[in-house]
Scaffold this motif. Structure first.
Motif, mmCIF file in Angstrom:
data_model
loop_
_atom_site.group_PDB
_atom_site.id
_atom_site.type_symbol
_atom_site.label_atom_id
_atom_site.label_comp_id
_atom_site.label_asym_id
_atom_site.label_seq_id
_atom_site.Cartn_x
_atom_site.Cartn_y
_atom_site.Cartn_z
ATOM 1 N N TRP A 137 0.950 -1.205 -0.129
ATOM 2 C CA TRP A 137 0.007 -0.179 -0.037
ATOM 3 C C TRP A 137 0.894 1.235 0.149
ATOM 4 N N VAL A 138 1.212 1.816 -1.006
ATOM 5 C CA VAL A 138 2.288 2.644 -1.341
ATOM 6 C C VAL A 138 1.387 4.065 -0.905
ATOM 7 N N PRO A 139 1.875 5.151 -0.156
ATOM 8 C CA PRO A 139 3.552 5.272 0.095
ATOM 9 C C PRO A 139 3.620 4.534 1.603
ATOM 10 N N TYR A 140 2.779 3.953 2.059
ATOM 11 C CA TYR A 140 2.944 3.624 3.593
ATOM 12 C C TYR A 140 3.463 2.170 3.854
ATOM 13 N N ASN A 141 3.240 1.189 3.172
ATOM 14 C CA ASN A 141 3.899 0.040 3.380
ATOM 15 C C ASN A 141 4.125 -0.613 1.840
ATOM 16 N N PHE A 142 5.234 -1.074 1.456
ATOM 17 C CA PHE A 142 5.442 -1.621 0.187
ATOM 18 C C PHE A 142 7.153 -2.163 0.260
ATOM 19 N N ILE A 143 7.199 -3.118 -0.788
ATOM 20 C CA ILE A 143 8.475 -3.534 -1.062
ATOM 21 C C ILE A 143 9.117 -2.687 -2.011
ATOM 22 N N ASN A 144 10.564 -2.054 -1.502
ATOM 23 C CA ASN A 144 11.143 -0.997 -2.346
ATOM 24 C C ASN A 144 12.011 -1.742 -3.402
ATOM 25 N N GLN A 145 12.932 -1.024 -4.121
ATOM 26 C CA GLN A 145 13.577 -1.584 -4.995
ATOM 27 C C GLN A 145 14.833 -2.447 -4.706
ATOM 28 N N HIS A 146 14.931 -2.205 -3.502
ATOM 29 C CA HIS A 146 16.129 -3.168 -2.851
ATOM 30 C C HIS A 146 15.609 -4.485 -2.180
ATOM 31 N N GLY A 147 14.186 -4.698 -2.518
ATOM 32 C CA GLY A 147 13.519 -5.856 -1.900
ATOM 33 C C GLY A 147 13.261 -5.738 -0.293
ATOM 34 N N GLU A 148 13.277 -4.279 0.236
ATOM 35 C CA GLU A 148 13.168 -4.331 1.618
ATOM 36 C C GLU A 148 11.586 -3.712 1.983
ATOM 37 N N VAL A 149 11.155 -4.142 3.015
ATOM 38 C CA VAL A 149 9.898 -3.517 3.433
ATOM 39 C C VAL A 149 10.062 -2.053 3.902
ATOM 40 N N ASP A 150 9.130 -1.310 3.144
ATOM 41 C CA ASP A 150 9.674 0.232 3.580
ATOM 42 C C ASP A 150 8.233 0.926 3.542
ATOM 43 N N GLY A 151 8.486 2.297 3.685
ATOM 44 C CA GLY A 151 7.242 2.999 3.649
ATOM 45 C C GLY A 151 7.037 3.827 4.929
ATOM 46 N N ARG A 152 6.141 4.977 4.837
ATOM 47 C CA ARG A 152 6.015 5.929 5.903
ATOM 48 C C ARG A 152 5.413 5.228 7.206
ATOM 49 N N ALA A 153 4.613 4.016 6.958
ATOM 50 C CA ALA A 153 3.874 3.455 8.276
ATOM 51 C C ALA A 153 4.983 2.608 8.836
ATOM 52 N N THR A 154 5.630 1.987 7.752
ATOM 53 C CA THR A 154 6.641 0.854 8.156
ATOM 54 C C THR A 154 7.774 1.395 9.108
ATOM 55 N N GLN A 155 8.060 2.665 8.507
ATOM 56 C CA GLN A 155 9.481 3.444 9.180
ATOM 57 C C GLN A 155 8.896 3.623 10.459
ATOM 58 N N LYS A 156 7.572 3.869 10.835
ATOM 59 C CA LYS A 156 7.132 4.272 12.017
ATOM 60 C C LYS A 156 6.875 2.819 12.869
ATOM 61 N N VAL A 157 6.449 1.890 12.406
ATOM 62 C CA VAL A 157 6.460 0.604 12.928
ATOM 63 C C VAL A 157 7.571 0.251 13.435
ATOM 64 N N ARG A 158 8.952 0.154 12.619
ATOM 65 C CA ARG A 158 9.971 -0.247 13.117
ATOM 66 C C ARG A 158 10.643 0.791 14.418
ATOM 67 N N GLU A 159 10.450 2.088 14.234
ATOM 68 C CA GLU A 159 10.817 2.880 15.141
ATOM 69 C C GLU A 159 10.205 2.343 16.440
#
Length: 263
Positions: free
Chosen positions: A52-74
């Motif tokens: 669900w871009v731009p909140y949670n998605f797989i980026n070009q490096h194959g990593e789980v990325d996105g605005r929500a993902t960053q907050k979840v990780r933090e």
């Protein structure tokens, strides 16, 4: 095989390590839910989400990325929780989150139908406005109300909160809803004229168009879905998740929300 994401860890070995979104879309089949084997001892919390871009998605490096993902990780790092994040089609992510203890799902909207199925940590995201978007060139389409959209075809993700919402308003799959497990296919269908509307947020459609090299001006909002405006997405846990984990995450999320606005 294209557009595949490789996931490691005993938790999802029954998936043969590969979830391929393009394959699922071509096959036209819904992935079957699984019962996972025992968790790896160093993983306290299994986290699932969708594309669900731009909140949670797989980026070009194959990593789980996105605005929500960053907050979840933090939040999870602050809580001192060891975790892994995996991406699935939404219906599979929901099935896993509802059947596997010590599993968390994000970004999930808290609705009355979902309330009793999870333990909640909210809010994860700021309120979002959702719209029925049409092609700017489709000036023949004019909406005065949501009911007017029933004369057309709207694309959306199977099992999503907007899917549930439109079904509750009398929309029907195969009649005026084009339902897909692959979020990336929705904007392509709209651009190709295969559907009349795409219901999503401004952020999501902007990013979806950017990834295809298309300007935002090719679409316009036909109608803001006001009953959906103001809802916030959350994190949600399987009810049998360790209560100590849930409490730590709730405290870390509350602390994060006191200091930061967003995403």
């Amino acid at each position: 095989m294209t557009n595949c994401t490789v996931f490691r860890g005993a938790f999802f070995t029954l998936l043969a390590s590969i979830v391929c979104f393009s394959h699922l879309a071509v096959a036209g089949t819904e992935p079957r839910p699984i019962l996972a084997p025992d968790s790896e001892p160093d993983i306290q919390l299994h986290v699932v989400t969708e594309q669900w871009v731009p909140y949670n998605f797989i980026n070009q490096h194959g990593e789980v990325d996105g605005r929500a993902t960053q907050k979840v990780r933090e939040v999870l790092d602050t809580a001192g929780i060891s975790y892994e994040i995996l991406v699935f089609p939404w219906t599979r992510a929901m099935k896993i989150a509802q059947t596997q203890p010590n599993t968390m799902i994000y970004s999930i909207f808290r609705t009355s139908d979902r309330e009793a199925k999870f333990e909640w940590a909210c809010p994860l995201l700021r309120p979002v406005k959702e719209h029925l978007f049409r092609l700017t060139s489709r000036e023949d389409i004019q909406l005065d109300s949501l009911d007017d959209a029933k004369r057309y075809i709207t694309a959306l993700v199977r099992g999503s909160v907007v899917h549930e919402y439109l079904l509750s308003k009398g929309f029907k799959g195969g009649v005026n809803l084009d339902v897909s497990a692959d979020p990336s296919s929705l904007i392509k269908k709209l651009l190709a004229g295969r559907v009349d509307f795409l219901i999503t947020t401004e952020y999501t459609i902007f990013e979806s168009l950017r990834l295809l090299g298309k300007p935002y001006e090719v679409v316009t909002s036909a109608l803001e879905v006001r009953e959906r405006t103001g809802e916030r997405a959350c994190m949600a846990f399987h009810p049998h998740t360790d209560s100590d984990i849930i409490n730590k995450v709730r405290r870390a999320l509350a602390e994060h929300n006191r200091h930061y606005i967003g995403p």
